[in-house]
Scaffold this motif. Sequence first.
Motif, PDB file in Angstrom:
ATOM      1  N   GLY A 153      -9.664   2.932  70.646  1.00 55.43           N
ATOM      2  CA  GLY A 153      -8.264   2.662  70.351  1.00 55.43           C
ATOM      3  C   GLY A 153      -7.304   3.755  70.773  1.00 55.43           C
ATOM      4  N   ILE A 154      -7.682   4.545  71.772  1.00 53.81           N
ATOM      5  CA  ILE A 154      -6.792   5.597  72.270  1.00 53.81           C
ATOM      6  C   ILE A 154      -6.606   5.437  73.777  1.00 53.81           C
ATOM      7  CG2 ILE A 154      -7.245   7.300  70.478  1.00 53.81           C
ATOM      8  CD1 ILE A 154      -9.320   8.576  72.278  1.00 53.81           C
ATOM      9  N   ALA A 155      -5.527   6.008  74.293  1.00 53.30           N
ATOM     10  CA  ALA A 155      -5.219   5.906  75.719  1.00 53.30           C
ATOM     11  C   ALA A 155      -4.465   7.157  76.150  1.00 53.30           C
ATOM     12  CB  ALA A 155      -4.386   4.656  76.007  1.00 53.30           C
ATOM     13  N   PHE A 156      -4.400   7.364  77.453  1.00 49.47           N
ATOM     14  CA  PHE A 156      -3.668   8.504  77.980  1.00 49.47           C
ATOM     15  C   PHE A 156      -2.167   8.200  78.011  1.00 49.47           C
ATOM     16  CE2 PHE A 156      -7.762   9.354  80.420  1.00 49.47           C
ATOM     17  CZ  PHE A 156      -8.149  10.391  79.582  1.00 49.47           C
ATOM     18  N   ALA A 157      -1.371   9.216  77.739  1.00 50.02           N
ATOM     19  CA  ALA A 157       0.087   9.087  77.804  1.00 50.02           C
ATOM     20  C   ALA A 157       0.504   8.809  79.242  1.00 50.02           C
ATOM     21  CB  ALA A 157       0.742  10.360  77.288  1.00 50.02           C
ATOM     22  N   HIS A 158       1.291   7.757  79.442  1.00 55.56           N
ATOM     23  CA  HIS A 158       1.618   7.319  80.804  1.00 55.56           C
ATOM     24  C   HIS A 158       2.997   6.686  80.842  1.00 55.56           C
ATOM     25  CE1 HIS A 158       1.535   4.731  84.425  1.00 55.56           C
ATOM     26  NE2 HIS A 158       0.748   5.663  84.913  1.00 55.56           N
ATOM     27  N   ASP A 159       3.662   6.833  81.976  1.00 55.98           N
ATOM     28  CA  ASP A 159       4.975   6.257  82.204  1.00 55.98           C
ATOM     29  C   ASP A 159       4.985   5.662  83.611  1.00 55.98           C
ATOM     30  OD1 ASP A 159       8.073   6.330  81.425  1.00 55.98           O
ATOM     31  OD2 ASP A 159       7.893   6.967  83.515  1.00 55.98           O
ATOM     32  N   ASP A 160       5.598   4.496  83.787  1.00 54.85           N
ATOM     33  CA  ASP A 160       5.595   3.844  85.097  1.00 54.85           C
ATOM     34  C   ASP A 160       6.235   4.717  86.172  1.00 54.85           C
ATOM     35  OD1 ASP A 160       4.321   1.633  84.112  1.00 54.85           O
ATOM     36  OD2 ASP A 160       6.125   0.412  83.892  1.00 54.85           O
ATOM     37  N   HIS A 161       7.274   5.446  85.809  1.00 56.47           N
ATOM     38  CA  HIS A 161       7.969   6.295  86.783  1.00 56.47           C
ATOM     39  C   HIS A 161       7.258   7.630  86.974  1.00 56.47           C
ATOM     40  CE1 HIS A 161      11.036   8.469  88.962  1.00 56.47           C
ATOM     41  NE2 HIS A 161      11.238   9.284  87.953  1.00 56.47           N
ATOM     42  N   PHE A 162       6.941   8.306  85.881  1.00 54.98           N
ATOM     43  CA  PHE A 162       6.375   9.647  85.962  1.00 54.98           C
ATOM     44  C   PHE A 162       4.858   9.663  86.124  1.00 54.98           C
ATOM     45  CE2 PHE A 162      10.283  10.870  83.480  1.00 54.98           C
ATOM     46  CZ  PHE A 162      10.838  11.641  84.490  1.00 54.98           C
ATOM     47  N   GLY A 163       4.185   8.559  85.833  1.00 54.00           N
ATOM     48  CA  GLY A 163       2.720   8.555  85.870  1.00 54.00           C
ATOM     49  C   GLY A 163       2.152   9.156  84.604  1.00 54.00           C
ATOM     50  N   TYR A 164       1.032   9.869  84.723  1.00 57.21           N
ATOM     51  CA  TYR A 164       0.419  10.506  83.557  1.00 57.21           C
ATOM     52  C   TYR A 164       1.265  11.708  83.139  1.00 57.21           C
ATOM     53  CZ  TYR A 164      -3.613   7.507  84.221  1.00 57.21           C
ATOM     54  OH  TYR A 164      -4.417   6.399  84.341  1.00 57.21           O
ATOM     55  N   LEU A 165       1.495  11.810  81.830  1.00 60.06           N
ATOM     56  CA  LEU A 165       2.430  12.794  81.304  1.00 60.06           C
ATOM     57  C   LEU A 165       1.685  14.045  80.845  1.00 60.06           C
ATOM     58  CD1 LEU A 165       4.653  10.328  79.257  1.00 60.06           C
ATOM     59  CD2 LEU A 165       4.997  11.149  81.607  1.00 60.06           C
ATOM     60  N   THR A 166       2.123  15.193  81.337  1.00 61.48           N
ATOM     61  CA  THR A 166       1.444  16.455  81.065  1.00 61.48           C
ATOM     62  C   THR A 166       2.396  17.465  80.443  1.00 61.48           C
ATOM     63  OG1 THR A 166       1.893  17.126  83.351  1.00 61.48           O
ATOM     64  CG2 THR A 166      -0.256  16.143  82.889  1.00 61.48           C
ATOM     65  N   THR A 167       1.830  18.495  79.853  1.00 57.18           N
ATOM     66  CA  THR A 167       2.637  19.525  79.191  1.00 57.18           C
ATOM     67  C   THR A 167       3.620  20.162  80.157  1.00 57.18           C
ATOM     68  OG1 THR A 167       0.892  19.984  77.581  1.00 57.18           O
ATOM     69  CG2 THR A 167       2.528  21.713  77.949  1.00 57.18           C
ATOM     70  N   CYS A 168       3.137  20.541  81.332  1.00 55.97           N
ATOM     71  CA  CYS A 168       4.003  21.100  82.365  1.00 55.97           C
ATOM     72  C   CYS A 168       4.216  20.059  83.453  1.00 55.97           C
ATOM     73  CB  CYS A 168       3.384  22.359  82.969  1.00 55.97           C
ATOM     74  SG  CYS A 168       4.356  23.073  84.324  1.00 55.97           S
ATOM     75  N   PRO A 169       5.436  19.869  83.925  1.00 53.73           N
ATOM     76  CA  PRO A 169       5.681  18.871  84.973  1.00 53.73           C
ATOM     77  C   PRO A 169       4.950  19.147  86.281  1.00 53.73           C
ATOM     78  CG  PRO A 169       7.737  19.521  83.926  1.00 53.73           C
ATOM     79  CD  PRO A 169       6.694  20.475  83.440  1.00 53.73           C
ATOM     80  N   SER A 170       4.400  20.338  86.461  1.00 60.06           N
ATOM     81  CA  SER A 170       3.679  20.641  87.698  1.00 60.06           C
ATOM     82  C   SER A 170       2.466  19.742  87.889  1.00 60.06           C
ATOM     83  CB  SER A 170       3.235  22.107  87.722  1.00 60.06           C
ATOM     84  OG  SER A 170       2.358  22.387  86.644  1.00 60.06           O
ATOM     85  N   ASN A 171       1.942  19.155  86.800  1.00 62.14           N
ATOM     86  CA  ASN A 171       0.765  18.287  86.888  1.00 62.14           C
ATOM     87  C   ASN A 171       1.092  16.814  86.713  1.00 62.14           C
ATOM     88  OD1 ASN A 171      -1.355  20.230  87.283  1.00 62.14           O
ATOM     89  ND2 ASN A 171      -0.964  20.909  85.195  1.00 62.14           N
ATOM     90  N   ILE A 172       2.367  16.495  86.584  1.00 54.23           N
ATOM     91  CA  ILE A 172       2.760  15.126  86.279  1.00 54.23           C
ATOM     92  C   ILE A 172       2.421  14.179  87.434  1.00 54.23           C
ATOM     93  CG2 ILE A 172       5.086  15.200  87.241  1.00 54.23           C
ATOM     94  CD1 ILE A 172       6.058  13.821  84.695  1.00 54.23           C
ATOM     95  N   GLY A 173       2.252  12.915  87.123  1.00 55.64           N
ATOM     96  CA  GLY A 173       1.955  11.918  88.155  1.00 55.64           C
ATOM     97  C   GLY A 173       0.505  11.485  88.066  1.00 55.64           C
ATOM     98  N   THR A 174      -0.336  12.128  88.859  1.00 57.28           N
ATOM     99  CA  THR A 174      -1.775  11.869  88.811  1.00 57.28           C
ATOM    100  C   THR A 174      -2.495  12.895  87.952  1.00 57.28           C
ATOM    101  OG1 THR A 174      -2.164  13.219  90.779  1.00 57.28           O
ATOM    102  CG2 THR A 174      -1.758  10.869  91.126  1.00 57.28           C
ATOM    103  N   GLY A 175      -1.888  14.082  87.781  1.00 57.17           N
ATOM    104  CA  GLY A 175      -2.569  15.160  87.072  1.00 57.17           C
ATOM    105  C   GLY A 175      -3.764  15.681  87.832  1.00 57.17           C
ATOM    106  N   LEU A 176      -3.827  15.386  89.130  1.00 62.88           N
ATOM    107  CA  LEU A 176      -5.030  15.671  89.919  1.00 62.88           C
ATOM    108  C   LEU A 176      -4.828  16.902  90.801  1.00 62.88           C
ATOM    109  CD1 LEU A 176      -7.273  13.119  91.726  1.00 62.88           C
ATOM    110  CD2 LEU A 176      -6.465  15.103  92.990  1.00 62.88           C
ATOM    111  N   LYS A 177      -5.814  17.778  90.790  1.00 63.76           N
ATOM    112  CA  LYS A 177      -5.846  18.904  91.715  1.00 63.76           C
ATOM    113  C   LYS A 177      -7.228  18.959  92.358  1.00 63.76           C
ATOM    114  CE  LYS A 177      -4.826  23.813  92.241  1.00 63.76           C
ATOM    115  NZ  LYS A 177      -4.462  25.091  91.554  1.00 63.76           N
ATOM    116  N   TYR A 178      -7.238  19.009  93.688  1.00 62.27           N
ATOM    117  CA  TYR A 178      -8.482  18.992  94.445  1.00 62.27           C
ATOM    118  C   TYR A 178      -8.562  20.290  95.246  1.00 62.27           C
ATOM    119  CZ  TYR A 178     -12.124  17.115  97.588  1.00 62.27           C
ATOM    120  OH  TYR A 178     -13.277  16.906  98.296  1.00 62.27           O
TER     121      TYR A 178
END
Length: 431
Positions: free
Chosen positions: A320-345
């Motif tokens: 019954g839990i899910a990740f915080a998400h917004d259609d415009h911003f994507g996945y929501l993170t503490t710092c906006p530097s990771n916003i969107g996908t939150g992915l770093k490769y």
Amino acid sequence: MSTYSSFFRSFVHFGSNQRRWKAAAIISSVGLTTAALLWQNQQHHASSYSLHLKRYSAIAEYPQLHKHSNLMARHLTPQLYAKLRDRITPSGYTIDDVIQVGVDNPRSPNGQYFGVTAGDEESYRMFSDLFNPLIRERFNYPFESRQYHDFDITKLRFPFESDETFNINKYILSSRIRITRNLATFTFPTFSTRAERRRVENKFKKVFEQFSQTSDLFNGLYHRLSNTDEREQEKLFNDGVFLFKPIAMNWLSSGVCRDWPDGRAIYINSDKSVYAWINQKDHLRFVSWSKNNAANNLRSVVTNFIQGINSLEDIMKTEGIAFAHDDHFGYLTTCPSNIGTGLKYNVYLKLPNLTKDRRFPTIIKDLRLTMNEIMDPDAEAFKDCIDVSNQDRIGKTEIEIIQHVLNGVTKLIEIERHLESGNKLDDYLKQ
């Protein structure tokens, strides 16, 4: 005579007893409702020091930003501060909470440091007048855009797989891919109380207990940091997965380090190729990596990552839990530097010829990659080695970002092989 006394004097003379009791019932009901609303507001507001600042005007409280070099300082005008000052998220986060990290840390390594933090998922919407311009400047992400997601690994093309005679590990030391996530309906680590942080950690404990049973690959152990003894901590440190308390001043002032290590945890699978951090800068950091040279490690690292995150989300649904998400911003993170996908490769490369050329940083920039030197006590072993990763987190899907890094790595290795053969870099750049 006070208004309070006048009211009750009027009430005493208010018609018959029946009418008085009816009026008393109405007044009592209104009073209880008002009290409930005030208590609710107090619950929302009590954890925020910023509301005390409202004893003074917005102009009086506007921070001194003339020596600051972060993005927040360039965009937060006195007019915008005054506009946002009366807004508050349901959990109690205000504009002063948002900007505190940037106010406390005027100097940043580069002008792209955001200088803001989110305290909950509502922060991005409530204070969009500030967040939107910062994200647009940093990532060139339009206000009207929508963030899409894609984890279809069949779309990826990995470099040099068709050439069985080519030893890719001559150039690629290892790789790592991670995502950053927060849970919906919970405050983020900048604003969590002790009880809520523990509740988030307990949610993930249940998830990772089930996750460990999904396959042999993900069979592993979950460590509550406050319960790990020195021997366990040393083992986790040697495995390269230990969760350290952030020591950078910007993170200390953001609030994510409060009560350390209470409510923090680590998951690591048996072969140490997948691990997760709970309640550091965000609720979750999930990582797939290869520590040492391994045949075809690029594909295996990405495969493990995608299988892992898909499995985690399936289990979370049952809890019954899910990740915080917004259609415009994507996945929501503490710092906006990771916003969107939150992915770093990250891909760690050894390029002894190319790294010596003064044009190398320009090539990295043209490829829209980020580069860092690999710092290690064994300096000789890591000589001429670099860490390249994606610049963008938002505006592209996960698969597009991964493919972009793979394409960049392919190009860099091709240039290195060109130089190994005695050719000039100018000849390659002219192609």
